[in-house]
Design a protein around this motif. Structure first.
Motif, PDB file in Angstrom:
ATOM      1  N   PRO A 118       0.874  -1.101   0.132  1.00 61.77           N
ATOM      2  CA  PRO A 118      -0.104   0.227   0.139  1.00 61.77           C
ATOM      3  C   PRO A 118       0.854   1.302  -0.028  1.00 61.77           C
ATOM      4  CG  PRO A 118       0.070  -0.926   2.118  1.00 61.77           C
ATOM      5  CD  PRO A 118       0.653  -1.855   1.195  1.00 61.77           C
ATOM      6  N   ILE A 119       2.017   1.206   0.399  1.00 58.68           N
ATOM      7  CA  ILE A 119       3.181   2.268   0.084  1.00 58.68           C
ATOM      8  C   ILE A 119       4.444   1.950  -0.394  1.00 58.68           C
ATOM      9  CG2 ILE A 119       2.313   3.590   2.177  1.00 58.68           C
ATOM     10  CD1 ILE A 119       4.681   2.488   3.769  1.00 58.68           C
ATOM     11  N   SER A 120       5.142   2.725  -0.942  1.00 57.90           N
ATOM     12  CA  SER A 120       6.294   2.333  -1.612  1.00 57.90           C
ATOM     13  C   SER A 120       7.419   2.296  -0.680  1.00 57.90           C
ATOM     14  CB  SER A 120       6.818   3.505  -2.522  1.00 57.90           C
ATOM     15  OG  SER A 120       8.007   3.313  -3.161  1.00 57.90           O
ATOM     16  N   ILE A 121       8.062   0.924  -0.620  1.00 58.62           N
ATOM     17  CA  ILE A 121       9.275   0.650   0.109  1.00 58.62           C
ATOM     18  C   ILE A 121      10.227  -0.246  -0.703  1.00 58.62           C
ATOM     19  CG2 ILE A 121       9.976  -0.436   2.344  1.00 58.62           C
ATOM     20  CD1 ILE A 121       7.355  -0.618   3.212  1.00 58.62           C
ATOM     21  N   THR A 122      11.544   0.443  -0.474  1.00 55.76           N
ATOM     22  CA  THR A 122      12.477  -0.278  -1.265  1.00 55.76           C
ATOM     23  C   THR A 122      13.661  -0.689  -0.320  1.00 55.76           C
ATOM     24  OG1 THR A 122      13.572   1.622  -2.004  1.00 55.76           O
ATOM     25  CG2 THR A 122      12.088   0.640  -3.394  1.00 55.76           C
ATOM     26  N   LEU A 123      14.092  -1.707  -0.322  1.00 52.57           N
ATOM     27  CA  LEU A 123      15.205  -2.258   0.378  1.00 52.57           C
ATOM     28  C   LEU A 123      16.332  -3.077  -0.600  1.00 52.57           C
ATOM     29  CD1 LEU A 123      12.961  -4.294   2.529  1.00 52.57           C
ATOM     30  CD2 LEU A 123      14.578  -2.647   3.629  1.00 52.57           C
ATOM     31  N   ASP A 124      17.607  -2.131  -0.519  1.00 52.11           N
ATOM     32  CA  ASP A 124      18.686  -2.402  -1.340  1.00 52.11           C
ATOM     33  C   ASP A 124      19.650  -2.861  -0.618  1.00 52.11           C
ATOM     34  OD1 ASP A 124      17.360  -1.712  -3.950  1.00 52.11           O
ATOM     35  OD2 ASP A 124      17.847   0.227  -3.597  1.00 52.11           O
ATOM     36  N   VAL A 125      20.239  -4.163  -0.622  1.00 56.88           N
ATOM     37  CA  VAL A 125      21.105  -4.841   0.064  1.00 56.88           C
ATOM     38  C   VAL A 125      22.646  -4.043  -0.453  1.00 56.88           C
ATOM     39  CG1 VAL A 125      22.731  -6.677   0.474  1.00 56.88           C
ATOM     40  CG2 VAL A 125      20.088  -6.913   0.421  1.00 56.88           C
ATOM     41  N   ILE A 126      23.229  -3.466   0.564  1.00 60.24           N
ATOM     42  CA  ILE A 126      24.629  -2.890   0.200  1.00 60.24           C
ATOM     43  C   ILE A 126      25.764  -3.578   0.677  1.00 60.24           C
ATOM     44  CG2 ILE A 126      23.668  -0.515  -0.374  1.00 60.24           C
ATOM     45  CD1 ILE A 126      24.283   0.086   2.593  1.00 60.24           C
ATOM     46  N   GLU A 127      25.501  -4.469   1.798  1.00 65.74           N
ATOM     47  CA  GLU A 127      26.728  -5.174   2.416  1.00 65.74           C
ATOM     48  C   GLU A 127      26.135  -6.364   3.052  1.00 65.74           C
ATOM     49  OE1 GLU A 127      30.102  -4.141   5.949  1.00 65.74           O
ATOM     50  OE2 GLU A 127      28.889  -2.407   4.976  1.00 65.74           O
ATOM     51  N   LEU A 128      26.863  -7.611   3.394  1.00 64.71           N
ATOM     52  CA  LEU A 128      26.795  -8.588   3.916  1.00 64.71           C
ATOM     53  C   LEU A 128      27.578  -9.021   4.987  1.00 64.71           C
ATOM     54  CD1 LEU A 128      26.045 -10.926   0.478  1.00 64.71           C
ATOM     55  CD2 LEU A 128      24.331  -9.773   2.011  1.00 64.71           C
ATOM     56  N   ASP A 129      27.265  -9.703   6.086  1.00 63.54           N
ATOM     57  CA  ASP A 129      28.080  -9.956   7.213  1.00 63.54           C
ATOM     58  C   ASP A 129      27.641 -11.493   7.496  1.00 63.54           C
ATOM     59  OD1 ASP A 129      29.470 -10.361   9.408  1.00 63.54           O
ATOM     60  OD2 ASP A 129      28.643  -8.922  10.703  1.00 63.54           O
ATOM     61  N   GLU A 130      28.737 -12.135   7.156  1.00 68.82           N
ATOM     62  CA  GLU A 130      28.677 -13.735   7.493  1.00 68.82           C
ATOM     63  C   GLU A 130      28.981 -14.072   9.027  1.00 68.82           C
ATOM     64  OE1 GLU A 130      30.948 -16.010   4.602  1.00 68.82           O
ATOM     65  OE2 GLU A 130      30.069 -14.835   2.848  1.00 68.82           O
ATOM     66  N   HIS A 131      29.716 -13.202   9.834  1.00 67.59           N
ATOM     67  CA  HIS A 131      29.946 -13.671  10.906  1.00 67.59           C
ATOM     68  C   HIS A 131      28.667 -13.768  11.897  1.00 67.59           C
ATOM     69  CE1 HIS A 131      31.937 -13.789  14.821  1.00 67.59           C
ATOM     70  NE2 HIS A 131      31.272 -12.667  15.149  1.00 67.59           N
ATOM     71  N   ILE A 132      27.856 -12.734  11.756  1.00 70.08           N
ATOM     72  CA  ILE A 132      26.303 -12.722  12.347  1.00 70.08           C
ATOM     73  C   ILE A 132      25.452 -12.593  10.872  1.00 70.08           C
ATOM     74  CG2 ILE A 132      24.669 -11.581  13.499  1.00 70.08           C
ATOM     75  CD1 ILE A 132      26.693 -10.370  15.393  1.00 70.08           C
ATOM     76  N   PRO A 133      25.030 -13.759  10.424  1.00 70.92           N
ATOM     77  CA  PRO A 133      24.318 -13.528   8.996  1.00 70.92           C
ATOM     78  C   PRO A 133      23.360 -12.420   9.242  1.00 70.92           C
ATOM     79  CG  PRO A 133      24.612 -15.910   9.719  1.00 70.92           C
ATOM     80  CD  PRO A 133      24.879 -14.946  11.124  1.00 70.92           C
ATOM     81  N   SER A 134      23.637 -11.638   8.306  1.00 68.70           N
ATOM     82  CA  SER A 134      22.795 -10.241   8.433  1.00 68.70           C
ATOM     83  C   SER A 134      23.052  -9.530   6.976  1.00 68.70           C
ATOM     84  CB  SER A 134      23.379  -9.383   9.465  1.00 68.70           C
ATOM     85  OG  SER A 134      24.506  -9.218   9.716  1.00 68.70           O
ATOM     86  N   MET A 135      22.271  -8.508   6.762  1.00 65.72           N
ATOM     87  CA  MET A 135      22.135  -7.695   5.497  1.00 65.72           C
ATOM     88  C   MET A 135      22.284  -6.397   5.852  1.00 65.72           C
ATOM     89  SD  MET A 135      19.549 -10.034   3.212  1.00 65.72           S
ATOM     90  CE  MET A 135      18.818 -10.406   4.543  1.00 65.72           C
ATOM     91  N   LYS A 136      22.741  -5.447   5.311  1.00 64.50           N
ATOM     92  CA  LYS A 136      22.663  -3.995   5.401  1.00 64.50           C
ATOM     93  C   LYS A 136      22.154  -3.433   4.356  1.00 64.50           C
ATOM     94  CE  LYS A 136      25.284   0.259   6.499  1.00 64.50           C
ATOM     95  NZ  LYS A 136      26.922   0.798   6.727  1.00 64.50           N
TER      96      LYS A 136
END
Length: 127
Positions: free
Chosen positions: A8-26
């Motif tokens: 219903p609204i505009s949301i964009t999420l672009d991945v710019i970095e990955l961390d494998e130590h604590i599996p996560s995405m920036k």
């Protein structure tokens, strides 16, 4: 664009970095709301744990309340199918501890819930 939602609204999420130590995405996150002569735009960067990302998708799939939060607790995307709404909030704290906050609640239809599920589920996982 990695994840893009237009309803219903505009949301964009672009991945710019990955961390494998604590599996996560920036992510670079952008939220744009335009309605009734009102508009707001939020742009920020945030870290999301891959486990939280997976739990969010699974909760949508099971038609449960789904919450996607960043590691620092400054961003939240909440889908509540029982109430029929999508809630979002994004905050930023400056060096002096002052906080700016934007948030909103939108109607969540079955169509928009499916579009959200598809956008997140179709993201290629590396973990």
């Amino acid at each position: 664009m990695d994840i893009e939602i237009s309803c219903p609204i505009s949301i964009t999420l672009d991945v710019i970095e990955l961390d494998e130590h604590i599996p996560s995405m920036k992510f670079n996150v952008s939220i744009l709301v335009k309605k009734f002569g009102y508009s707001t735009e939020v742009n920020s960067q945030l870290w999301v744990e891959c486990q939280c990302f997976d739990e969010f998708i699974n909760s949508i799939r099971q038609d449960n309340t789904a919450v996607l939060k960043d590691i620092n607790g400054f961003f939240e995307l909440l889908l509540n199918p029982a109430q029929g709404w999508l809630e979002w909030s994004c905050a930023k704290e400056d060096l002096d501890g002052y906080i700016t906050l934007a948030k909103g609640r939108e109607k969540l239809t079955d169509e928009s819930k499916y579009a959200l599920y598809r956008a997140f589920n179709d993201y290629p996982k590396w973990w």
